[in-house]
Scaffold this motif. Structure first.
Motif, PDB file in Angstrom:
ATOM      1  N   GLU A   1       9.523   7.521   3.973  1.00  0.00           N
ATOM      2  CA  GLU A   1       9.233   8.237   2.779  1.00  0.00           C
ATOM      3  C   GLU A   1       9.202   7.239   1.487  1.00  0.00           C
ATOM      4  N   ASP A   2       8.088   6.996   1.026  1.00  0.00           N
ATOM      5  CA  ASP A   2       8.041   6.299  -0.324  1.00  0.00           C
ATOM      6  C   ASP A   2       7.815   7.136  -1.599  1.00  0.00           C
ATOM      7  N   LEU A   3       7.473   6.647  -2.755  1.00  0.00           N
ATOM      8  CA  LEU A   3       7.441   7.530  -3.896  1.00  0.00           C
ATOM      9  C   LEU A   3       6.111   8.349  -4.110  1.00  0.00           C
ATOM     10  N   SER A   4       5.246   7.904  -3.055  1.00  0.00           N
ATOM     11  CA  SER A   4       4.062   8.842  -3.084  1.00  0.00           C
ATOM     12  C   SER A   4       4.012   9.646  -1.769  1.00  0.00           C
ATOM     13  N   GLY A   5       4.516   9.647  -0.751  1.00  0.00           N
ATOM     14  CA  GLY A   5       4.579  10.655   0.296  1.00  0.00           C
ATOM     15  C   GLY A   5       5.609  10.029   1.544  1.00  0.00           C
ATOM     16  N   SER A   6       5.157  10.746   2.713  1.00  0.00           N
ATOM     17  CA  SER A   6       5.947  10.248   3.750  1.00  0.00           C
ATOM     18  C   SER A   6       4.946  10.159   5.184  1.00  0.00           C
ATOM     19  N   ILE A   7       5.269   9.435   6.104  1.00  0.00           N
ATOM     20  CA  ILE A   7       4.645   9.286   7.364  1.00  0.00           C
ATOM     21  C   ILE A   7       5.705   8.969   8.538  1.00  0.00           C
ATOM     22  N   GLU A   8       4.763   9.220   9.808  1.00  0.00           N
ATOM     23  CA  GLU A   8       5.782   8.980  10.792  1.00  0.00           C
ATOM     24  C   GLU A   8       5.818   7.685  11.402  1.00  0.00           C
TER      25      GLU A   8
ATOM     26  N   GLU B   1       0.779  -0.994   0.053  1.00  0.00           N
ATOM     27  CA  GLU B   1       0.080   0.029  -0.025  1.00  0.00           C
ATOM     28  C   GLU B   1       0.772   1.255  -0.108  1.00  0.00           C
ATOM     29  N   PRO B   2       0.706   2.235  -1.014  1.00  0.00           N
ATOM     30  CA  PRO B   2       1.537   3.477  -0.942  1.00  0.00           C
ATOM     31  C   PRO B   2       0.998   4.409   0.440  1.00  0.00           C
ATOM     32  N   ILE B   3       2.024   4.956   0.607  1.00  0.00           N
ATOM     33  CA  ILE B   3       1.920   5.766   2.039  1.00  0.00           C
ATOM     34  C   ILE B   3       0.618   6.706   1.791  1.00  0.00           C
ATOM     35  N   SER B   4       0.668   7.521   0.793  1.00  0.00           N
ATOM     36  CA  SER B   4      -0.503   8.535   0.495  1.00  0.00           C
ATOM     37  C   SER B   4      -1.860   7.923   0.647  1.00  0.00           C
TER      38      SER B   4
ATOM     39  N   LEU C   1      -4.564   6.487  13.213  1.00  0.00           N
ATOM     40  CA  LEU C   1      -4.546   7.852  13.660  1.00  0.00           C
ATOM     41  C   LEU C   1      -4.529   8.121  15.175  1.00  0.00           C
ATOM     42  N   LYS C   2      -3.374   8.725  15.529  1.00  0.00           N
ATOM     43  CA  LYS C   2      -3.162   9.014  16.904  1.00  0.00           C
ATOM     44  C   LYS C   2      -3.059  10.355  17.053  1.00  0.00           C
ATOM     45  N   ASP C   3      -4.275  10.972  17.902  1.00  0.00           N
ATOM     46  CA  ASP C   3      -4.318  12.497  18.020  1.00  0.00           C
ATOM     47  C   ASP C   3      -4.424  13.108  16.640  1.00  0.00           C
ATOM     48  N   GLU C   4      -5.162  12.408  15.813  1.00  0.00           N
ATOM     49  CA  GLU C   4      -5.480  13.228  14.421  1.00  0.00           C
ATOM     50  C   GLU C   4      -4.212  13.061  13.448  1.00  0.00           C
ATOM     51  N   GLU C   5      -3.047  12.521  13.978  1.00  0.00           N
ATOM     52  CA  GLU C   5      -1.929  12.338  13.073  1.00  0.00           C
ATOM     53  C   GLU C   5      -1.749  11.072  12.868  1.00  0.00           C
ATOM     54  N   PRO C   6      -1.551  10.638  11.298  1.00  0.00           N
ATOM     55  CA  PRO C   6      -1.284   9.311  10.644  1.00  0.00           C
ATOM     56  C   PRO C   6      -0.021   8.726  11.322  1.00  0.00           C
ATOM     57  N   LYS C   7      -0.073   7.529  11.660  1.00  0.00           N
ATOM     58  CA  LYS C   7       1.463   7.064  11.966  1.00  0.00           C
ATOM     59  C   LYS C   7       1.307   5.524  11.808  1.00  0.00           C
ATOM     60  N   ILE C   8       2.764   4.879  11.666  1.00  0.00           N
ATOM     61  CA  ILE C   8       2.652   3.502  11.650  1.00  0.00           C
ATOM     62  C   ILE C   8       3.459   3.028  12.882  1.00  0.00           C
ATOM     63  N   LEU C   9       2.707   2.176  13.612  1.00  0.00           N
ATOM     64  CA  LEU C   9       3.464   1.491  14.683  1.00  0.00           C
ATOM     65  C   LEU C   9       4.201   0.203  14.118  1.00  0.00           C
ATOM     66  N   ALA C  10       5.337   0.255  14.234  1.00  0.00           N
ATOM     67  CA  ALA C  10       6.242  -0.842  13.675  1.00  0.00           C
ATOM     68  C   ALA C  10       6.123  -2.204  14.392  1.00  0.00           C
ATOM     69  N   ASP C  11       6.059  -3.428  13.845  1.00  0.00           N
ATOM     70  CA  ASP C  11       6.151  -4.613  14.391  1.00  0.00           C
ATOM     71  C   ASP C  11       7.575  -5.160  14.085  1.00  0.00           C
ATOM     72  N   LYS C  12       7.759  -5.104  12.747  1.00  0.00           N
ATOM     73  CA  LYS C  12       8.999  -5.659  12.122  1.00  0.00           C
ATOM     74  C   LYS C  12       9.661  -4.766  11.005  1.00  0.00           C
ATOM     75  N   ILE C  13      11.099  -4.458  11.069  1.00  0.00           N
ATOM     76  CA  ILE C  13      11.427  -3.864   9.846  1.00  0.00           C
ATOM     77  C   ILE C  13      12.670  -4.568   9.697  1.00  0.00           C
ATOM     78  N   GLU C  14      12.764  -4.567   8.192  1.00  0.00           N
ATOM     79  CA  GLU C  14      13.909  -5.357   7.396  1.00  0.00           C
ATOM     80  C   GLU C  14      14.617  -4.354   6.321  1.00  0.00           C
ATOM     81  N   GLU C  15      15.758  -4.456   6.105  1.00  0.00           N
ATOM     82  CA  GLU C  15      16.320  -3.586   5.028  1.00  0.00           C
ATOM     83  C   GLU C  15      16.107  -4.249   3.841  1.00  0.00           C
ATOM     84  N   LEU C  16      16.114  -3.399   2.657  1.00  0.00           N
ATOM     85  CA  LEU C  16      15.855  -3.783   1.338  1.00  0.00           C
ATOM     86  C   LEU C  16      16.757  -3.714   0.513  1.00  0.00           C
TER      87      LEU C  16
END
Length: 959
Positions: free
Chosen positions: A790-797, A750-753, A826-841
């Motif tokens: 940040e991806d090719l469509s936008g950015s997010i915390e 899914e694109p961030i935007s 949406l936490k306090d009206e701000e979009p966020k991603i709570l990360a469970d797993k992060i891998e290098e690409l």
């Protein structure tokens, strides 16, 4: 203060004692006042004398419309009638006599409206609004109206609105009727970059002493009240901030109160009960909550008075802008009798205006934005394919998805979507779409509903639908129907019960069985509170269509206007650049020989960044570059550029900014230009100094031909370095993107935007590059971090809690490209991603790795031979399979080397060239790879080898 000073003969400033006593008067009883002024007994007596002599009665709600200059032979009513008749003839392109014969319903509606306007005494109001609306259009300022005004044929004939209410069945009574106690309210929207011009025109025409904007008061909201009270009490800021953050945000536009917060937040309630200092702060904050905290200027409100405004309201000068405003807010100002007029600035109208200007400048085509063809196939195709970025009211992933499903074919579809895409009515969208595509699904509870709901396939869509049902089936008057609407909006049980009884009784009296009457009530009751005004939807639907029409028919011009309007918002610009790639448009870095101040239209396939978008480049340098180019032509050489643009503030920062972002690429490679910075600037200063003193240089820095710069050799800058500079100075990557090689991988996620647009909590997988990482310690002393992805469509915390942080610590570094699994919220009206797993690409070198960079417009079924480059071609042996044997034939092949820094849009341009020049020679592409040289990739395109073909390919490669 004045009365005390009259008695004592002193100035107010002469002593705090008198000030204090005079200020306290309102708080004192008569006995206390006598004691307070024991030494000044005449003060109280004189106060009573003055009070008895003053008898001011301020009349309220006696409407005072501006004075409009009339021709001597006319009254307000007769002149309004004359302008309306003339305007309707222009709209219908017929004489008024012909309209009377051929469109009697229009003349009947006109007479009906003029009669009500005349009886209510509103003719002068319509003349004034018509005056500034038509003036703005004559100046090329795009405008429209909001609210119910589009329901007036008089307003349409006067040029105030852009929608014919007869064509879209818009009721006049929703806007104005004899029972309505309030004056008409025509809210006008203007292009936000030119709104001030309209206000200046009104002030010049009606008098600067009679025109002002309206004040608005910012109130003390819950969190601010806690922080301010804490500061006054001397409570440490960290503690006040912690208390404030325990107060949750309000929902759906409603502010949270401290009282509500104490009920909703257990933590806040516990702190209030257990800590004396916290209790004191919160209790005092409750007392000041809602109090006016500061004054500012209302975003839209303007008043125009027939006499100097000070006869109606005190005035003030805004501290920041010097703008004159009323001291009464928008509610109080109408009590005085002045009529508030809304002049709201809308960004999308600025975009439309800019797009029209660019088309005129680039192609000499005049576009009448108010009279576009409403059946344009390109426009509806654009909407049906979901290319909605930059469109008014139609952007966002949710709306885009529905439009792709709906496949609109007329403006009414767009108007309906504008109304339905909001809480409540949104649930009806799938049914609306289904009925459009399958008319057999359309049904009506009562035949009389067809007249009301036929344009929306039988689906309740507008607030007006409820009003008309109440009037035509339940027998309500317009005044009663409006009371029904308000009752449904407030949801007060007692009022709702009364309205339900009245509605059901009216329906049955008018021939609807009780069972159907109950069913009809059950349909309109939940809808009415959220329903959208039909006239408003019509006005905004037309603007939405206008933006879609411009984008569909003039995509480069329109996207140039979009990006110019969004220049201060990096995220929106990134989204627009991505949309340009989808449209086959290349966004180029700034160039001193082509860029204007804002984003610049170059040709049918190219847009350039504007010079004002470059950080660290002063406005005087920008203005000098553009001024010199317009006066004396393009800059031929680096020497020419330096000698013509070197101004006082052209310093090292300015030079490096121009070089690093690519604005001087035509004069040399970025790394080499940067290495010569000091030498170039020293020569430039020397040259400017000599020029100023009119002396020739003894050291050869200037010759008869001017400044001569000899660049010293230096290593070229690395591609990644260039991208980092572009990101730093322009806010985003332009010539390429670190993620470009991962584009096909990201397509699976899914694109961030889109995540941010849909706004619902869900488990996600996405990828991107880390542009910011901030590590902190939790209360338990564990490390976690907040990052920007940040991806090719936008950015997010990105929020990375301790466990995930410990597992992925090595990847949590700026510029790392990662895959993230987690939860969007949406936490306090701000979009966020709570990360469970992060891998290098990381792209693993493989025989097919280079194919990932090849767009799907090129297939790569086989591997070509050695790269021979353009423009040569070579015969290559290929084997073709027959039914019984294998036969070797010779195939000519041409290999095209793609530049390492090429924009992704290059492939769409090459595709167009290949399709325009078919022939026997197969095309292979040599695409650069970070993993070293690879064999060229065969495509399915065959072209000819004429010089024309080769020259067109060269142009694309060099662009």
């Amino acid at each position: 203060d004045i009365l005390v000073c009259v008695e004592t003969g002193k100035n107010v400033a002469d002593g705090d004692r008198l000030d204090m006593r005079a200020t306290d008067l309102a708080l004192k009883t008569e006995q206390e006042m006598t004691e307070l002024f024991a030494d000044l007994p005449a003060a109280i007596k004189n106060t009573e004398v003055v009070a008895a002599a003053v008898n001011i009665e301020i009349p309220l709600r006696q409407w005072a419309f501006p004075n409009f200059d009339l021709p001597p032979e006319h009254s307000y009513d007769s002149y309004l009638r004359k302008l309306v008749s003339k305007g309707l003839a222009l709209e219908y392109k017929k004489s008024f006599e012909e309209i009377t014969r051929e469109h009697p319903e229009a003349v009947k509606r006109l007479e009906y409206e003029l009669d009500i306007i005349s009886k209510k005494g509103y003719s002068s109001y319509f003349l004034v609004v018509s005056d500034f609306a038509n003036w703005s259009r004559s100046q090329g300022i795009i405008s429209t109206t909001r609210g119910s005004a589009a329901g007036s044929l008089v307003a349409f004939a006067l040029g105030i609105t852009s929608v014919n209410p007869l064509e879209y069945q818009l009721p006049f009574e929703r806007f104005l009727n004899l029972e309505r106690p309030l004056p008409p309210d025509i809210d006008t929207d203007f292009a936000d970059n030119r709104r001030d011009e309209v206000i200046e025109y009104v002030a010049a025409k009606y008098g600067k002493d009679k025109v002002a904007q309206i004040v608005t008061f910012g109130s003390m909201l819950a969190r601010a009240a806690v922080r301010d009270v804490g500061r006054v009490l001397g409570v440490p800021y960290s503690k006040c901030d912690k208390i404030a953050k325990l107060i949750p945000f309000g929902k759906q536009g409603f502010h949270m109160t401290i009282e509500q917060a104490l009920k909703l937040s257990p933590e806040l309630r516990a702190a209030h009960e257990q800590d004396a200092e916290t209790k004191k702060v919160i209790d005092l904050a409750k007392k000041v909550e809602g109090v006016a905290r500061h004054a500012s200027i209302h975003a839209a409100g303007v008043v125009i008075s027939p006499v100097p405004l000070t006869n109606y309201t005190p005035l003030r000068s805004d501290n920041e802008t010097g703008t004159i405003t009323t001291q009464y807010d928008m509610y109080s100002i109408e009590e005085t009798g002045l009529v508030k007029m809304d002049f709201l600035g809308i960004r999308n109208l600025s975009i439309l205006g800019r797009a029209v200007e660019i088309v005129k400048r680039a192609k000499n085509i005049d576009i009448d934005i108010y009279h576009l063809p409403l059946d344009d196939k390109k426009t509806f195709e654009l909407l049906s394919t979901g290319k909605t970025i930059g469109l008014f009211q139609l952007g966002g992933s949710g709306m885009t998805k529905y439009l792709k499903d709906l496949k609109p074919t007329n403006v009414r579809d767009i108007m309906a979507m504008v109304a339905l895409y909001r809480p409540g009515p949104m649930e009806s969208i799938p049914e609306f779409i289904a009925r459009k595509h399958n008319p057999n699904l359309i049904e009506y509870l009562d035949p009389r509903l067809k007249e009301i709901l036929s344009a929306s396939y039988g689906v309740l869509t507008y607030q007006d639908d409820v009003l008309l049902i109440a009037i035509k089936i339940a027998g309500y008057s317009w005044e009663e129907a409006d009371k029904l609407r308000k009752a449904m909006g407030k949801k007060i049980p007692r009022e709702m019960a009364e309205q339900k009884e009245k509605f059901l009784e009216g329906c049955m009296k008018n021939g609807l069985p009780s069972k159907k009457a109950l069913k009809l009530w059950s349909l309109i009751e939940p809808f009415a509170a959220y329903g959208f005004n039909k006239a408003h939807a019509a006005s905004y639907g037309i603007v939405a269509y206008q933006t879609a029409y411009m984008k569909a028919n003039f995509p480069v011009e329109y996207m140039t206007a979009v990006m110019s309007a969004e220049a201060g918002n990096t995220e929106n610009i990134a989204e627009a650049v991505a949309e340009c790639v989808n449209l086959g448009i290349t966004v180029l870095p700034p160039d001193v020989n082509e860029s204007l101040k804002n984003f610049t239209y170059i040709d049918e396939q190219h847009i350039r960044f504007g010079l004002s978008a470059i950080k660290n480049l002063g406005s005087d340098v920008v203005e000098k570059i553009i001024e010199e180019r317009q006066r004396s032509g393009k800059f031929a050489t680096l020497d020419d550029f330096i000698t013509r643009t070197f101004v006082r503030n052209f310093n090292k920062k300015s030079w490096e900014a121009l070089v690093k972002c690519g604005a001087l690429d035509s004069f040399g490679e970025r790394g080499r230009l940067l290495a010569n910075t000091d030498n170039i600037l020293n020569l430039a200063r020397s040259y400017a100094s000599e020029l100023a003193s009119a002396q020739n240089s003894l050291f050869g820095a200037r010759s008869a031909g001017g400044l001569k710069i000899q660049l010293q050799s230096a290593p070229e800058s690395e591609p990644r370095e260039k991208l980092a500079w572009e990101k730093e100075l322009l806010g985003l990557y332009i010539t390429s993107h670190p993620l470009e090689e991962f584009r096909n991988i990201f397509k699976k996620w899914e694109p961030i935007s889109r995540l941010k647009a849909q706004g619902r909590e869900t488990s996600i997988i996405c990828g991107g590059i880390l542009t910011r990482v901030k590590t902190i310690l939790t209360k338990k002393g564990e490390q976690m971090c907040f990052a920007q992805l940040e991806d090719l469509s936008g950015s997010i915390e990105l929020v990375v809690f301790p466990r995930t942080f410990a597992e992925a610590r090595e990847f949590l570094v700026v510029d790392k490209i990662v895959k993230v699994s987690g939860k969007f919220q949406l936490k306090d009206e701000e979009p966020k991603i709570l990360a469970d797993k992060i891998e290098e690409l990381v792209l693993t070198p493989s025989p097919t790795s280079e194919r990932r960079t090849l767009p799907t417009i090129f297939s790569s079924p086989a591997t070509a031979g050695e790269d021979v480059g353009l423009p040569t071609s070579s015969p290559t042996t290929r084997t073709e399979s027959g039914e019984k044997n294998h036969e070797k034939t010779v195939e000519k092949r041409i290999t095209i080397s793609i530049p390492a820094d090429a924009n992704p849009g290059i492939f769409m341009k090459l595709k167009s060239v290949f399709e325009a020049h078919p022939g026997p020679i197969r095309v292979a592409l040599n695409i650069p790879s970070p993993h070293g040289a690879k064999k060229p990739i065969l495509t399915d395109f065959y072209i000819n080898d004429t010089e024309e073909t080769k020259n067109e390919i060269k142009k694309v490669l060099q662009s």
